[in-house]
Design an enzyme around this catalytic site. Sequence first.
Site, short mmCIF file in Angstrom:
data_model
loop_
_atom_site.label_atom_id
_atom_site.label_comp_id
_atom_site.label_asym_id
_atom_site.label_seq_id
_atom_site.Cartn_x
_atom_site.Cartn_y
_atom_site.Cartn_z
N CYS A 96 0.86 -1.09 0.06
CA CYS A 96 0.03 -0.04 0.03
C CYS A 96 0.87 1.17 0.03
O CYS A 96 1.84 1.73 1.04
CB CYS A 96 -0.91 -0.09 1.06
SG CYS A 96 -1.97 1.37 1.28
N CYS A 104 -5.27 5.90 -3.82
CA CYS A 104 -4.57 4.53 -3.89
C CYS A 104 -3.14 5.06 -4.53
O CYS A 104 -2.86 5.34 -5.35
CB CYS A 104 -5.24 3.75 -4.89
SG CYS A 104 -4.30 2.06 -4.87
#
Length: 265
Positions: A73, A204
């Site tokens: 991530c 993201c």
Amino acid sequence: MEFAKGHGTGNDFVIVPDLADERPLRADQVAALCDRRFGVGGDGLLRVVPSAEPGAKWFMDYRNADGSVAEMCGNGVRVFARYLLDHGLADGPEIPVATRGGIKHVAVEGDRFSVDMGPAELGPASRASLGGSTWTGRAVSMGNPHLVCHLGDDERLDELELCHRPEHDPAVFPDGVNVEFATGTAPHVRMRVHERGVGETASCGTGACAVAAIALRRDGAGTGVCEVELPGGTLTATVTDRTVHLAGPAVIVAEGTARIPGGRS
């Protein structure tokens, strides 16, 4: 249980320090903590545990909001580094963080955090379908799977109903995929994303890297700097022949204590 809440351009996380690695969390406990009505609320959970990898003291045990395990991530690793720095668990100006996608080195420049995300590995062409429409895209791996669908100058980006999961080819993405829809041309593009195990998110980081790599390739350069505008803010991706550097903010907004849903594991 101590916790903190942080975000990177609106992509938010519950941070749980487990400095002796004594309380692993079950998937249902992670999902309960990430619930926005009955828990702390977040797109995912970052558990701070000791690393077994030489070269990094801390491991980012990252889970999606539904409790599933994720490889990487980009926003999360910057927020993780911010937490380590704020709590005296690491010193700048560079912080190594062990992840399931390998050790990531986060550079601290004031309130801006930059991380070497590794290369954008291009995969085959594939498709995503949503609301009766189908778009051709390109598979991109940033240590986790992405499908980037570039809509050109189509302004339908804002109209997409990303509360629904786009359909994808399970033969290409057997473990699911993060689907990005992008418009514009490098060096400035816009994107929205439906994240695997979460839903639509405000940002993201790995998706921004994947979109920048595709945008620069479409531009003919293949490498360079690309600003990626997301609903939660703007990230900067610098794409080279060997890696992608992702830069943006990382903010801790709250700290406190919470009850572990369902008791200890």
